[in-house]
Design a protein around this motif. Structure first.
Motif, PDB file in Angstrom:
ATOM      1  N   LEU A  86     -47.768  55.622  -6.608  1.00 57.51           N
ATOM      2  CA  LEU A  86     -48.148  56.099  -7.939  1.00 57.51           C
ATOM      3  C   LEU A  86     -47.220  57.209  -8.413  1.00 57.51           C
ATOM      4  N   VAL A  87     -46.806  58.090  -7.519  1.00 54.97           N
ATOM      5  CA  VAL A  87     -45.890  59.157  -7.921  1.00 54.97           C
ATOM      6  C   VAL A  87     -44.519  58.587  -8.266  1.00 54.97           C
ATOM      7  N   SER A  88     -44.046  57.614  -7.483  1.00 61.55           N
ATOM      8  CA  SER A  88     -42.767  56.977  -7.799  1.00 61.55           C
ATOM      9  C   SER A  88     -42.844  56.241  -9.137  1.00 61.55           C
ATOM     10  N   LEU A  89     -43.980  55.586  -9.400  1.00 57.90           N
ATOM     11  CA  LEU A  89     -44.148  54.904 -10.687  1.00 57.90           C
ATOM     12  C   LEU A  89     -44.125  55.904 -11.838  1.00 57.90           C
ATOM     13  N   LEU A  90     -44.750  57.065 -11.634  1.00 54.85           N
ATOM     14  CA  LEU A  90     -44.729  58.102 -12.665  1.00 54.85           C
ATOM     15  C   LEU A  90     -43.311  58.621 -12.881  1.00 54.85           C
ATOM     16  N   ASP A  91     -42.540  58.745 -11.804  1.00 55.03           N
ATOM     17  CA  ASP A  91     -41.137  59.135 -11.934  1.00 55.03           C
ATOM     18  C   ASP A  91     -40.374  58.142 -12.805  1.00 55.03           C
ATOM     19  N   ILE A  92     -40.608  56.833 -12.562  1.00 56.15           N
ATOM     20  CA  ILE A  92     -39.899  55.806 -13.335  1.00 56.15           C
ATOM     21  C   ILE A  92     -40.322  55.843 -14.793  1.00 56.15           C
ATOM     22  N   LEU A  93     -41.627  55.978 -15.040  1.00 59.68           N
ATOM     23  CA  LEU A  93     -42.131  55.962 -16.408  1.00 59.68           C
ATOM     24  C   LEU A  93     -41.571  57.113 -17.233  1.00 59.68           C
ATOM     25  N   GLN A  94     -41.452  58.319 -16.622  1.00 56.71           N
ATOM     26  CA  GLN A  94     -40.941  59.448 -17.395  1.00 56.71           C
ATOM     27  C   GLN A  94     -39.437  59.350 -17.615  1.00 56.71           C
ATOM     28  N   SER A  95     -38.758  58.491 -16.857  1.00 61.52           N
ATOM     29  CA  SER A  95     -37.311  58.358 -17.024  1.00 61.52           C
ATOM     30  C   SER A  95     -36.943  57.316 -18.070  1.00 61.52           C
ATOM     31  N   VAL A  96     -37.870  56.402 -18.402  1.00 62.17           N
ATOM     32  CA  VAL A  96     -37.572  55.375 -19.402  1.00 62.17           C
ATOM     33  C   VAL A  96     -37.573  56.016 -20.790  1.00 62.17           C
ATOM     34  N   PRO A  97     -36.541  55.823 -21.595  1.00 65.59           N
ATOM     35  CA  PRO A  97     -36.517  56.419 -22.932  1.00 65.59           C
ATOM     36  C   PRO A  97     -37.718  55.988 -23.762  1.00 65.59           C
ATOM     37  N   VAL A  98     -38.248  56.935 -24.558  1.00 69.70           N
ATOM     38  CA  VAL A  98     -39.416  56.646 -25.384  1.00 69.70           C
ATOM     39  C   VAL A  98     -39.132  55.496 -26.342  1.00 69.70           C
ATOM     40  N   LEU A  99     -37.922  55.455 -26.885  1.00 70.68           N
ATOM     41  CA  LEU A  99     -37.576  54.379 -27.807  1.00 70.68           C
ATOM     42  C   LEU A  99     -37.562  53.030 -27.101  1.00 70.68           C
ATOM     43  N   GLY A 100     -37.328  53.046 -25.784  1.00 68.56           N
ATOM     44  CA  GLY A 100     -37.404  51.798 -25.031  1.00 68.56           C
ATOM     45  C   GLY A 100     -38.826  51.263 -24.982  1.00 68.56           C
ATOM     46  N   PHE A 101     -39.815  52.142 -24.794  1.00 69.49           N
ATOM     47  CA  PHE A 101     -41.211  51.728 -24.845  1.00 69.49           C
ATOM     48  C   PHE A 101     -41.554  51.161 -26.223  1.00 69.49           C
ATOM     49  N   LEU A 102     -41.062  51.823 -27.273  1.00 66.92           N
ATOM     50  CA  LEU A 102     -41.376  51.380 -28.626  1.00 66.92           C
ATOM     51  C   LEU A 102     -40.808  50.000 -28.892  1.00 66.92           C
TER      52      LEU A 102
END
Length: 554
Positions: A86-102
């Motif tokens: 879960l911590v590694s997943l959180l690391d990945i999620l915060q590294s993905v650009p916000v515009l990429g999520f959009l």
């Protein structure tokens, strides 16, 4: 429920206050679920109150979703055997650009609610959510990992159930830091509100009514008056959020500060005073909390005795299959680019890594002392709280053109000075966490330092830096993710028809975003950035977290 026979004046004021908030919420939500009718955004100032309400609604809903995510995800990451995953997943999620999520979710949300504005509203809310949630989750996780040992012993001695421990110990202890990180998350959301209200679905560009889209339209039309009006409206909404939400939360959360002797009086908030003096509101909230706690405890009693810990080995095969499928899909996209391109991208990532570490060191050197000194004076921290939110919320991309002009005009090297642009996406995470850590220092420790006449460097080395260390680690982790995201904008500077690029992964992602057939290159760049962030977190920040948990917990 025993209500007073005659409501007092505070009851009437609180009722009027709550009814106004409810009316505004219903008006904003009515617009959000209405049929979608695309129309050109108007720069007429008469529409700004409506646009401000729509943006404030999106920011508020995203904040509530981020809080709910934090209260569920952080305890799972801190107290279960799934912590490494879960911590590694959180690391990945915060590294993905916000515009990429959009870009990835806009089409899906629009397809869920065809012909209605709700799909686009959810896309915008989700984009803001991804700029808020990770910071708050890391803050709560840090608090759970650094709970004082004597409080844990008392909880075990009184045999508190998991829900009692969560509501009576863990959540109150984490509240001061969580509130300040919530302020930082809300301010960080304003940075992306311009992009989140302009959504591309296929070849269709949708502009949702709001301050962000109003500002973007004003900049495109070079309307200086409209830009000033948008900035003023944004400032007004930030101040309203400060008065009605964060100032009451800061004042309330200081009641849960961990200390053995009374400290100075907590900060005041007129909203909190109004609600606390209202007999109806106070008794209604107390009754609701009691009913919720009784329901949770009754559920625990029905489930007792608790089953044995769920073994993790049944999850191993699905996770391996999912990871293998993801790796195969990534390789299928990236393989045609060749190993030379992959090696080039990782080399560019190394250059960006050097800038990120330099920026973090520079920002920490400046803002850690400022934040600690500010937090050691709670009355001053309360006075400048709204000012800090305004500075942190100001869309830093508006500062890029004049800074770019200065870099070009003075013939400065973008390889070096792009780091100063990246600071704009870094410094506030460190400052807000330094303030929160300093405010959380127990008053008895400060009194002991005064008794031993600790001043200057010994005071910082013995008390201030060790006492705030867990909060500083959280600030550096979240600032690291913000810096990697800021690199995408900072490593490319455009002035007129001329474009300068620094050598780095951010410029690689930015340049391929605007090209045809960008999919494999863009995916490779984002994957490389995520890998760098995860490796950096595992090798550096995670070890600092363990150090904070073992040596610097209160």
């Amino acid at each position: 429920m025993p209500f007073p026979e005659k409501p007092n004046r505070y009851d009437l004021l609180a009722l009027a206050f709550l009814l106004i908030l409810l009316a505004l919420f219903l008006e904003a939500s009515r617009e959000a679920v209405a049929p979608f009718a695309p129309a050109e955004l108007s720069l007429d100032p008469r529409h700004l109150p409506e646009y401000a309400l729509r943006t404030a609604f999106r920011m508020g809903v995203a904040f509530l979703l981020s809080l709910a995510f934090t209260l569920v995800y952080a305890p799972l990451a801190a107290k279960t055997r799934l912590e490494p995953f879960l911590v590694s997943l959180l690391d990945i999620l915060q590294s993905v650009p916000v515009l990429g999520f959009l870009a990835a979710t806009a089409g899906a949300f629009a397809a869920l609610f065809p012909g209605r504005a709700l799909g686009f509203e959810l896309s915008a809310i989700f984009a803001v959510f991804t700029s808020q949630a990770w910071n708050m989750a890391f803050s709560f996780y840090q608090s759970l990992k650094t709970l004082p040992k004597d409080l844990l012993e008392v909880a075990a001695l009184y045999r508190l159930t998991p829900w009692q421990r969560f509501l009576r110990l863990e959540l109150p202890f984490a509240l001061p830091g969580l509130v300040w990180n919530g302020m930082m998350s809300m301010s960080g959301g304003w940075f992306f509100v311009v992009a989140s209200e302009a959504i591309a679905v296929g070849r269709t560009q949708v502009e949702l009514p709001g301050i962000g889209s109003y500002l973007a339209t004003a900049i495109a039309k070079q309307d200086g008056q409209a830009i000033l009006l948008a900035a003023g409206s944004m400032l007004l909404v930030i101040l309203l959020y400060d008065q009605f939400l964060f100032r009451p939360l800061v004042a309330w959360s200081q009641r849960f500060k961990y200390e053995e002797r009374p400290g100075p009086p907590p900060p005041r908030s007129w909203v909190l005073d109004l609600l606390s003096r209202s007999q109806v509101v106070r008794k209604a909230l107390g009754t609701l909390f009691s009913l919720a706690l009784e329901a949770l405890l009754a559920r625990e009693r029905r489930l007792a005795p608790r089953p044995r810990a769920f073994p993790l080995w049944p999850l191993a095969l699905p996770l391996l299959l999912l990871g293998g499928m993801g790796a195969w899909a990534l390789w299928r996209q990236v393989a045609p680019l060749g190993l030379a391109e992959v090696a080039k991208v990782f080399l560019l990532g190394f250059f960006t890594l050097l800038r990120v570490l330099g920026v973090l060191a520079l920002a920490a050197l400046v803002w850690v002392p400022v934040g600690i000194l500010l937090g050691s004076r709670p009355s001053l921290a309360q006075r400048v709280q709204a000012f800090l939110q305004v500075l942190a919320a100001f869309p830093a991309n508006l500062l890029y053109p004049p800074l770019a002009y200065a870099i070009v005009h003075h013939h400065l090297s973008l390889e070096v000075f792009s780091a100063f642009l990246m600071v704009l996406g870094t410094q506030w995470y460190i400052l807000f966490n330094a303030v929160a850590g300093s405010l959380a220092l127990p008053e008895d420790l400060k009194e002991a330092a005064r008794s031993f006449r600790l001043r200057g460097l010994p005071l910082w080395r013995r008390l201030l830096l060790p006492g705030t260390f867990p909060y500083l680690v959280t600030g550096l982790i979240t600032a690291s993710g913000g810096t990697w995201n800021a690199a995408i904008v900072a490593e490319v500077v455009q002035w007129g028809d001329t474009t300068w690029q620094a050598t780095g992964l951010g410029s690689y992602i930015a340049s391929w975003t605007l090209k045809e057939g960008q999919g494999p290159h863009l995916l490779l760049g984002i994957a490389a950035m995520s890998l760098y962030v995860v490796v950096l977190n595992r090798l550096l920040w995670r070890r600092l977290y363990r150090l904070a948990e073992e040596r610097f917990r209160l």
